[in-house]
Design an enzyme around this catalytic site. Structure first.
Site, PDB file in Angstrom:
ATOM      1  CG  ASP A  71      -0.230  -0.428   2.537  1.00 18.28           C
ATOM      2  OD1 ASP A  71       0.815   0.143   2.691  1.00 18.28           O
ATOM      3  OD2 ASP A  71      -0.914  -1.046   3.177  1.00 18.28           O
ATOM      4  CG  ASP A  73       1.447   5.197   4.169  1.00 17.82           C
ATOM      5  OD1 ASP A  73       0.365   4.537   4.719  1.00 17.82           O
ATOM      6  OD2 ASP A  73       2.258   4.138   4.791  1.00 17.82           O
ATOM      7  CG  ASP A 147       9.549   2.717  12.139  1.00 19.31           C
ATOM      8  OD1 ASP A 147       9.802   3.346  11.171  1.00 19.31           O
ATOM      9  OD2 ASP A 147       8.781   1.715  12.339  1.00 19.31           O
TER      10      ASP A 147
HETATM   11  P1  ATP Z   1       4.464  -2.496   5.706  1.00 21.00           P
HETATM   12  O1  ATP Z   1       3.386  -1.678   5.109  1.00 21.00           O
HETATM   13  O2  ATP Z   1       5.108  -3.241   4.519  1.00 21.00           O
HETATM   14  O3  ATP Z   1       3.980  -3.267   6.673  1.00 21.00           O
HETATM   15  P2  ATP Z   1       5.412   0.130   6.595  1.00 21.00           P
HETATM   16  O4  ATP Z   1       6.742   0.392   7.033  1.00 21.00           O
HETATM   17  O5  ATP Z   1       4.859   0.702   5.455  1.00 21.00           O
HETATM   18  O6  ATP Z   1       5.409  -1.407   6.353  1.00 21.00           O
HETATM   19  P3  ATP Z   1       3.088   1.109   7.907  1.00 21.00           P
HETATM   20  O7  ATP Z   1       2.707   0.562   9.220  1.00 21.00           O
HETATM   21  O8  ATP Z   1       2.479   1.203   6.809  1.00 21.00           O
HETATM   22  O9  ATP Z   1       4.615   0.092   7.747  1.00 21.00           O
HETATM   23  O10 ATP Z   1       3.669   2.559   8.271  1.00 21.00           O
HETATM   24  C1  ATP Z   1       3.868   3.339   7.258  1.00 21.00           C
HETATM   25  C2  ATP Z   1       5.325   4.220   7.569  1.00 21.00           C
HETATM   26  O11 ATP Z   1       5.050   5.030   9.062  1.00 21.00           O
HETATM   27  C3  ATP Z   1       6.447   3.628   8.015  1.00 21.00           C
HETATM   28  O12 ATP Z   1       7.285   3.222   7.004  1.00 21.00           O
HETATM   29  C4  ATP Z   1       7.214   4.373   9.136  1.00 21.00           C
HETATM   30  O13 ATP Z   1       7.868   5.494   8.499  1.00 21.00           O
HETATM   31  C5  ATP Z   1       6.113   5.146   9.865  1.00 21.00           C
HETATM   32  N1  ATP Z   1       5.642   4.140  11.053  1.00 21.00           N
HETATM   33  C6  ATP Z   1       4.871   3.180  11.165  1.00 21.00           C
HETATM   34  N2  ATP Z   1       4.830   2.852  12.394  1.00 21.00           N
HETATM   35  C7  ATP Z   1       5.677   3.460  13.304  1.00 21.00           C
HETATM   36  C8  ATP Z   1       6.053   3.529  14.557  1.00 21.00           C
HETATM   37  N3  ATP Z   1       5.551   2.685  15.310  1.00 21.00           N
HETATM   38  N4  ATP Z   1       6.739   4.312  14.850  1.00 21.00           N
HETATM   39  C9  ATP Z   1       7.437   5.386  13.995  1.00 21.00           C
HETATM   40  N5  ATP Z   1       7.147   5.431  12.722  1.00 21.00           N
HETATM   41  C10 ATP Z   1       6.137   4.512  12.246  1.00 21.00           C
HETATM   42 MG    MG Z   2       3.070   0.720   4.652  1.00 21.77          MG
END
Ligand code: ATP
Ligand code: MG
Length: 446
Positions: A71, A73, A147
């Site tokens: 997905d 963001d 993170d």
């Molecule tokens: P995936 O979607 O593949 O599971 P992702 O890194 O995109 O991994 P998401 O939960 O979609 O995870 O989060 C999008 C973004 O938001 C992350 O890449 C990160 O930059 C930020 N993020 C998400 N969760 C946290 C957190 N707990 N602390 C800090 N930043 C976060």
């Molecule tokens: Mg994501």
């Protein structure tokens, strides 16, 4: 608008966080046609309205690593209200962390406003966990709050450049997961980051930077302060990542599985239970990678099955009748789980359906088999039985019989069904089987 102006003036001169390195196509390697149309359109519309807008986070990381993002963001300097005003098909969601869902054709994009760094005024719980998070800031601050370094990359589809604030591109290339800031402090702010570290490392085949890895064992207990609903969401992400087996292995290596699924450590220490759980997870991974649907109810039913079996057996030994014993066992296992992990009511109902149908496979007399086949959850229950047999917990002979029965025509089915003589005959058929798997009476679904 005025608020934005004040913010800009206010922030100028003291940008928190680091300056970005601008990375060109030759180095980041993202082709515009790899990026979803919806994400490109959303960024363009925001930019046309005078805002900054980037694809951010996991999608950029995955594109650079050569994995199709699941997905997208978008991060922008527009406030949620401003974003909402620009897109007809959009809505503001969330309270603790407000974002806007923008619908573009079949896609839903998550658009979030750059967040400010945390300070003493940030609302936290007594363990330091952040509770509310809607103060807008600069892109540098926004990057510093993310993170891992590789999650703080901002891709501009118009200019086709990546803004890299914390050397994330280099870390992707070196296959090392590094935290922005001090990992201990970042885990204290949000203990879920420990789970994210494990999940991302499994998904992308990364090694954990020693500073990311070292504190986990000591800080694992902080997971207990995370609200059960958030933990459940995170667990689903982990189990449905397509790399669940690897995730679980790594969770165990890091000593993280204990608080997570309270029963998982017990399960993983029983030989039959472990085989069953690993088979179920491998099966889920294969389905996800083949783009086939998966059901949380089914997976959680497998994860907790051996606990239910043990509990059910104990209750029967203590003199309870099989049916009430089964209901008691299911409730106890799910309640214990629910303290840490808020399994939704709907999923809990699915889990129970699958469990309750298992003993009914043993009833092969009278019209019981026909009634079982007509159950709406028969398919799931059948798949579950196949896994039980594969792990050695249910007899293969039972699977063979049902395989034949399902394919048979009406007359063959009539011949296959055993005469309805009740308990006596079934007992003789069950000899030698593992006691826990063998119901001593019939359990009918409610
Ligand atoms: P995936 O979607 O593949 O599971 P992702 O890194 O995109 O991994 P998401 O939960 O979609 O995870 O989060 C999008 C973004 O938001 C992350 O890449 C990160 O930059 C930020 N993020 C998400 N969760 C946290 C957190 N707990 N602390 C800090 N930043 C976060
Ligand atoms: Mg994501």
């Amino acid at each position: 608008m005025i608020r934005k102006l004040i913010r800009r003036v206010f922030l100028r001169g003291e940008p928190a966080g680091r300056k970005a390195e601008t990375i060109a196509v030759a180095k980041h390697g993202i082709r515009r046609d790899q990026v979803s149309r919806g994400a490109c359109r959303t960024c363009e519309a925001l930019q046309k309205a005078g805002h900054r807008a980037y694809v951010v986070g996991g999608a950029v990381r995955d594109l650079i690593a050569g994995i199709p993002p699941k997905d997208y963001d978008i991060a922008t300097d527009a406030t949620p209200e401003e974003v909402r005003g620009l897109f007809r098909r959009s809505r503001i969601i969330g309270r603790r962390f407000q974002i806007v869902h923008v619908m573009q054709g079949p896609e839903t994009l998550e658009v979030s406003t750059f967040r400010a760094a945390h300070d003493e005024e940030t609302l936290k719980d007594e363990h330091g966990r952040i509770l509310r998070d809607n103060v807008w800031g600069s892109i540098e601050e926004d990057a510093a709050r993310r993170d891992f370094t590789m999650n703080a990359l901002y891709y501009d589809p118009t200019a086709q450049v990546v803004l890299d604030f914390h050397k994330g591109v280099q870390d992707i290339q070196r296959k090392t997961l590094r935290m922005i800031g001090d990992p201990r402090a970042r885990y204290r702010e949000d203990p879920v980051r420990m789970l994210r570290a494990v999940r991302l490392s499994a998904k992308l085949g990364l090694r954990l930077d020693p500073q990311v890895q070292a504190p986990i064992r000591n800080m694992a207990d902080l997971i207990e302060n995370v609200p059960a609903a958030r933990l459940f969401d995170e667990m689903l992400k982990l189990l449905f990542s397509g790399h669940a087996v690897e995730c679980l292995k790594r969770l165990r290596d890091e000593g993280l599985h204990h608080g997570l699924l309270p029963l998982l450590d017990v399960i993983l220490e029983q030989p039959l239970g472990e085989k069953f759980v690993l088979l179920a997870l491998a099966n889920t991974d294969a389905r996800i990678r083949a783009n086939k649907p998966v059901s949380p109810g089914f997976l959680f039913a497998t994860l907790l099955w051996h606990e239910v079996l043990a509990n059910w057996e104990k209750r029967q030994k203590d003199g309870a009748r099989p049916v009430p014993a089964m209901f008691g066992a299911m409730d106890e296992v799910l309640d214990l789980q629910g303290e840490k992990l808020a399994i939704t009511k709907r999923i809990a109902a699915d889990i129970k359906d699958i469990w309750l149908l298992q003993p009914r496979f043993e009833k092969r007399s009278g019209h019981a088999p026909l009634r079982l086949i007509e159950q709406p959850r028969f398919r799931a229950a059948w798949d579950f039985l196949l896994l039980r047999a594969e792990s050695g917990e249910a007899p293969q002979e039972l699977v063979d019989w049902w395989n034949k029965f399902q394919d048979a025509d009406h007359d063959t089915r009539e011949r296959m069904m055993l005469p309805d003589t009740g308990k006596k005959r079934r007992r003789s058929r069950g000899r030698g089987r593992k006691a826990a798997a063998e119901p001593t009476g019939s359990v009918d679904a409610p």
